[in-house]
Design a protein around this motif. Structure first.
Motif, PDB file in Angstrom:
ATOM      1  N   SER A  66       0.772  -1.158  -0.025  1.00 33.78           N
ATOM      2  CA  SER A  66      -0.066  -0.184   0.001  1.00 33.78           C
ATOM      3  C   SER A  66       0.958   1.352   0.045  1.00 33.78           C
ATOM      4  O   SER A  66       1.999   1.332   0.404  1.00 33.78           O
ATOM      5  CB  SER A  66      -0.891  -0.179   1.194  1.00 33.78           C
ATOM      6  N   SER A  75      -5.614   3.996   0.340  1.00 33.79           N
ATOM      7  CA  SER A  75      -4.905   2.691   0.146  1.00 33.79           C
ATOM      8  C   SER A  75      -4.982   1.854   1.192  1.00 33.79           C
ATOM      9  O   SER A  75      -5.132   0.520   1.059  1.00 33.79           O
ATOM     10  CB  SER A  75      -3.516   3.047  -0.200  1.00 33.79           C
ATOM     11  N   ASN A  76      -4.845   2.340   2.518  1.00 32.34           N
ATOM     12  CA  ASN A  76      -4.581   1.315   3.457  1.00 32.34           C
ATOM     13  C   ASN A  76      -5.899   0.430   3.873  1.00 32.34           C
ATOM     14  O   ASN A  76      -6.154  -0.809   3.931  1.00 32.34           O
ATOM     15  CB  ASN A  76      -4.323   2.127   4.994  1.00 32.34           C
ATOM     16  N   ARG A  84      -6.511  -2.015   1.061  1.00 35.39           N
ATOM     17  CA  ARG A  84      -5.612  -3.132   1.133  1.00 35.39           C
ATOM     18  C   ARG A  84      -6.238  -4.209   1.991  1.00 35.39           C
ATOM     19  O   ARG A  84      -6.386  -5.414   2.012  1.00 35.39           O
ATOM     20  CB  ARG A  84      -4.115  -2.683   1.817  1.00 35.39           C
ATOM     21  N   ILE A 103      -1.445  -1.357  -4.265  1.00 38.10           N
ATOM     22  CA  ILE A 103      -2.445  -0.412  -4.112  1.00 38.10           C
ATOM     23  C   ILE A 103      -1.788   1.347  -3.850  1.00 38.10           C
ATOM     24  O   ILE A 103      -1.153   1.320  -2.869  1.00 38.10           O
ATOM     25  CB  ILE A 103      -3.400  -0.713  -3.006  1.00 38.10           C
ATOM     26  N   GLY A 104      -2.031   1.922  -4.681  1.00 38.33           N
ATOM     27  CA  GLY A 104      -1.341   3.303  -4.502  1.00 38.33           C
ATOM     28  C   GLY A 104      -1.160   3.934  -6.078  1.00 38.33           C
ATOM     29  O   GLY A 104      -2.200   4.198  -6.781  1.00 38.33           O
ATOM     30  N   THR A 129       4.252   3.163  -5.654  1.00 39.08           N
ATOM     31  CA  THR A 129       4.114   2.111  -4.972  1.00 39.08           C
ATOM     32  C   THR A 129       4.448   0.710  -5.432  1.00 39.08           C
ATOM     33  O   THR A 129       4.994  -0.155  -4.999  1.00 39.08           O
ATOM     34  CB  THR A 129       2.459   2.083  -4.372  1.00 39.08           C
TER      35      THR A 129
END
Length: 268
Positions: free
Chosen positions: A7, A13-14, A17, A42-43, A47
């Motif tokens: 992430s 994003s977190n 995730r 994810i980002g 990332t």
């Protein structure tokens, strides 16, 4: 199938995730950050660059797929609204793999000590720590020129749309086995002269850079900068390894280029 998720670290994003991790576990996939078959990034492109370097020791076993939570990325095929669809694809559909060339850089030192080898997904750049970079450029064992200027950027086809493009380099389809050399503010006058154009080298050609004297150089490898002292030479070539991307649907490269740099108003 074993998976890992990286992430960008922001709240969106977190959260995504954690959502994807729980979904995939519900489908009986195995979460394994040490030896994943697939890594979901994810980002943004940065990332995925971090993920690439985290797992560069197992490129032949691990494939990457990107979900972008910011601006459109070249390495991200999916958006957050499509996460449920992606999860189903991951759980039920064998993915196809596309492989793209990456760059191998080897730095050697005057004292003959241990050489340093790096892999780049986007590019490697070379700059002097002070003043201009003065370095002999050899291609396939033959001297081509002496470069004087701010630095050199050696990029992969995948990275040709990144820093290379801002230097006036060509955009190369990532399926082509090649590296590209672009100049940073070269010095050209009656005394000093460089080619002044980007060079595209095929996979069987090796680029060797030799400083005119023992100097300290700043070598960037994608997002990382490394100081090397008393550099003897820097060798760049298309690596024997490749980066593998998991594809569940077509996303043509030229569509990515158009959407990123041209926009949607020139399709007519």
């Amino acid at each position: 199938m074993k998976f890992a998720i990286t992430s960008r670290g922001d709240q969106t994003s977190n959260a995504l995730r954690m959502k994807m991790k729980n979904y995939l576990l519900d489908f009986d996939l195995v979460f394994d950050e040490a030896e994943p078959d697939i890594v979901i990034s994810i980002g943004g492109d940065g990332t995925l660059l971090h993920a690439f370097h985290q797992y560069q020791h197992r490129l032949s076993e691990t494939a990457f797929v990107g979900v972008h939570t910011g601006h459109l990325g070249f390495y991200a095929d999916w958006v957050p609204s499509e996460v449920e669809k992606l999860v189903i694809e991951l759980a039920r559909t064998p993915f196809s793999v596309v492989e793209y060339p990456i760059l191998e850089t080897i730095v050697r030192h005057i004292d003959g000590g241990k050489e340093s080898m790096y892999l780049s997904l986007n590019e490697t750049t070379i700059k002097a720590t002070e003043g201009s970079l003065v370095i002999d450029v050899e291609i396939k064992g033959q001297k081509f020129e002496t470069f004087r200027g701010d630095g050199l950027c050696i990029s992969t086809p995948s990275g040709s749309t990144a820093y290379n493009k801002s230097l006036g380099g060509a955009i190369i389809h990532p399926s082509i086995e090649a590296i590209q050399v672009a100049e940073m503010a070269s010095i050209n006058n009656r005394v000093f002269r460089t080619i002044g154009s980007p060079l595209i080298l095929p996979g069987h050609h090796t680029l060797l850079l030799r400083p005119k004297e023992a100097v300290d150089l700043l070598v960037t490898v994608d997002h990382k900068t490394i100081l090397h002292k008393d550099v003897k030479s820097i060798q760049c070539r298309v690596s024997d390894e490749k980066v593998r991307f998991a594809r569940y649907r077509p996303f043509p490269f030229w569509n990515r280029v158009r959407d990123s740099f041209v926009g949607n108003d020139n399709r007519g």
